[in-house]
Design an enzyme around this catalytic site. Structure first.
Site, PDB file in Angstrom:
ATOM      1  N   ASP A   1     -70.916  -3.830-109.169  1.00  0.00           N
ATOM      2  CA  ASP A   1     -72.292  -3.726-109.587  1.00  0.00           C
ATOM      3  C   ASP A   1     -72.975  -4.202-108.370  1.00  0.00           C
ATOM      4  O   ASP A   1     -72.870  -5.317-107.723  1.00  0.00           O
ATOM      5  CB  ASP A   1     -72.327  -4.935-110.665  1.00  0.00           C
TER       6      ASP A   1
ATOM      7  N   LYS B   1     -84.337  -3.569-109.320  1.00  0.00           N
ATOM      8  CA  LYS B   1     -84.196  -4.526-108.040  1.00  0.00           C
ATOM      9  C   LYS B   1     -84.557  -4.078-106.709  1.00  0.00           C
ATOM     10  O   LYS B   1     -85.203  -4.561-105.963  1.00  0.00           O
ATOM     11  CB  LYS B   1     -82.902  -5.135-108.213  1.00  0.00           C
TER      12      LYS B   1
ATOM     13  N   TRP C   1     -73.814 -12.369-113.986  1.00  0.00           N
ATOM     14  CA  TRP C   1     -73.689 -11.156-114.206  1.00  0.00           C
ATOM     15  C   TRP C   1     -72.233 -10.688-114.168  1.00  0.00           C
ATOM     16  O   TRP C   1     -71.655  -9.807-115.116  1.00  0.00           O
ATOM     17  CB  TRP C   1     -74.318 -10.281-113.311  1.00  0.00           C
TER      18      TRP C   1
HETATM   19  C1  LIG Z   1     -80.385  -7.825-112.958  1.00  0.00           C
HETATM   20  C2  LIG Z   1     -78.841  -7.671-113.135  1.00  0.00           C
HETATM   21  C3  LIG Z   1     -78.184  -7.266-113.854  1.00  0.00           C
HETATM   22  C4  LIG Z   1     -78.702  -6.798-115.467  1.00  0.00           C
HETATM   23  O1  LIG Z   1     -79.445  -5.816-115.201  1.00  0.00           O
HETATM   24  P1  LIG Z   1     -80.023  -5.063-116.442  1.00  0.00           P
HETATM   25  O2  LIG Z   1     -80.748  -3.624-116.112  1.00  0.00           O
HETATM   26  O3  LIG Z   1     -81.336  -6.146-116.996  1.00  0.00           O
HETATM   27  O4  LIG Z   1     -78.947  -4.780-117.441  1.00  0.00           O
HETATM   28  C5  LIG Z   1     -76.484  -6.962-113.947  1.00  0.00           C
HETATM   29  N1  LIG Z   1     -76.198  -7.195-112.557  1.00  0.00           N
HETATM   30  C6  LIG Z   1     -76.819  -7.686-111.489  1.00  0.00           C
HETATM   31  C7  LIG Z   1     -76.198  -8.064-110.360  1.00  0.00           C
HETATM   32  C8  LIG Z   1     -78.349  -8.044-111.511  1.00  0.00           C
HETATM   33  O5  LIG Z   1     -78.847  -8.509-110.650  1.00  0.00           O
END
Ligand SMILES: *Cc1c(COP(=O)(O)O)cnc(C)c1O
Length: 352
Positions: free
Chosen positions: A168, A192, A101
């Site tokens: 993030d 998540k 990511w």
């Molecule tokens: C799942 C995830 C993403 C991507 O998320 P989307 O909503 O599918 O774009 C980005 N960063 C992290 C840390 C993730 O776990």
């Protein structure tokens, strides 16, 4: 009976949240209308949006000066929106590359300016968090990924920096106590730890915006969304409502301090079994282990059929590791009960 859901995302949500969300799809707030067939400008939905935004601030204990947005496009859209809104023309940003990511985020940033990758753990398959690095002075922001969902590593400490700090937090927001005011911008896909896919949470310090000298298209401009109270266009109403329910659930449980303790107990239980059981081996470096995503492998690959049969029979879902790592990954987000972790541990003990 419902399965023990270790899915990495979209993932388990509190059962009472699912029930309330389902009810609202039939009849929202006694209106004799569905949540998803009323105007997002109606008083009832505006209340939902405002409630969701203020619950975020309250749960994260954010001081004044921060705003909360629910946008679309996933965390992946934030990879580019952060650079678009924060990197100056001819600017520079620094990234800590701790996994898939992070590397996707920095790839987008390169479209907007210079990117310094201050450290990377790619050399060892992203199995650890680099700690030995220096942060350049002349950067617009430093970007971090707090929890590496795929590899099962988590930042336990965050560097001090003179620049803006962007993080993030898609896979560990609302799971542990942090001083959230050390960050200038936080983003997280809802699916998540907060709600269904379709909404993306953005928390931003107001004063950092509007300083790049760039022209930004409206839909990608945080200031445009802020000026419309996160309703510049039709928001993802179901995802926002369900996220609000999860945040209420968390508040009623006692907030992040309570869930953090539960998460620590769950993680300790599973890691103890991984370390004690000769059939298994943890993937991530011990000091960097994530309490959300636990990655492990079999010491003897030939046992995989037997192990897969055991956990499938025990009603466990979503244990297969990400295709780039292999092995197994047990994602243990806020809503996963400790009973499910115990079922997994018992299955691991059964393997012989
Ligand atoms: C799942 C995830 C993403 C991507 O998320 P989307 O909503 O599918 O774009 C980005 N960063 C992290 C840390 C993730 O776990």
């Amino acid at each position: 009976m419902k399965k023990h859901n270790f899915s990495a995302g979209p993932c388990i949500l509190p059962q009472e949240v699912l029930k309330k969300a389902a009810d609202a799809v039939q009849n929202f707030s006694g209106l004799e209308l569905s949540l998803i067939e009323i105007s997002h400008r109606s008083k009832d939905f505006v209340e939902v949006m405002e409630n969701a935004r203020s619950l975020v601030k309250e749960l994260l204990n954010l001081p004044d000066g921060y705003s909360v947005l629910f946008l679309q496009g996933g965390a992946s859209m934030q990879f580019l929106m952060t650079s678009y809104n924060l990197m100056k023309v001819d600017g520079k940003a620094a990234y800590l590359d701790t996994g898939t990511w992070s590397s996707k985020a920095l790839k987008e940033a390169k479209i907007f300016g210079e990117v310094a990758v201050i450290a990377s753990s790619k050399d060892k398959g992203y199995g650890y968090i680099p700690k030995d690095y220096s942060i350049p002075n002349n950067i617009d922001y430093l970007h971090l990924t707090s929890n590496n969902t795929i590899f099962g590593t988590q930042l336990k400490e965050f560097p001090k920096t003179h620049s803006l700090l962007v993080c993030d937090m898609s896979s560990d927001i609302f799971s542990r106590q942090l001083d959230f005011s050390q960050f200038d911008l936080i983003y997280a896909g809802a699916q998540k730890n907060m709600g269904p896919a379709g909404a993306t949470l953005v928390i931003v310090k107001d004063e950092i915006l509007g300083k790049t000298g760039r022209k930004i298209p409206s839909m990608l401009d945080y200031q445009v969304h802020l000026s419309k109270d996160s309703m510049f266009n039709t928001p993802p109403v179901f995802a926002v409502y369900t996220s609000m329910l999860t945040l209420q659930w968390l508040k009623e449980k006692g907030g992040i301090s309570v869930i953090e303790k539960e998460n620590e107990v769950k993680a300790a239980l599973l890691y103890a079994e991984i370390d004690a059981n000769p059939h298994f081996q943890g993937f991530a470096a011990k000091e960097d282990r994530s309490s959300m995503n636990v990655t492990f492998t079999l010491t003897d690959e030939s046992k995989s059929k037997e192990f897969d049969k055991l956990w499938n029979e025990a009603g466990i879902n979503g244990l297969k590791g990400h295709r780039s790592v292999g092995g197994y990954r047990a994602s243990m987000y806020n809503a996963l009960p400790i009973e499910s972790v115990q079922v997994l541990v018992d299955v691991m003990k059964k393997l012989n």
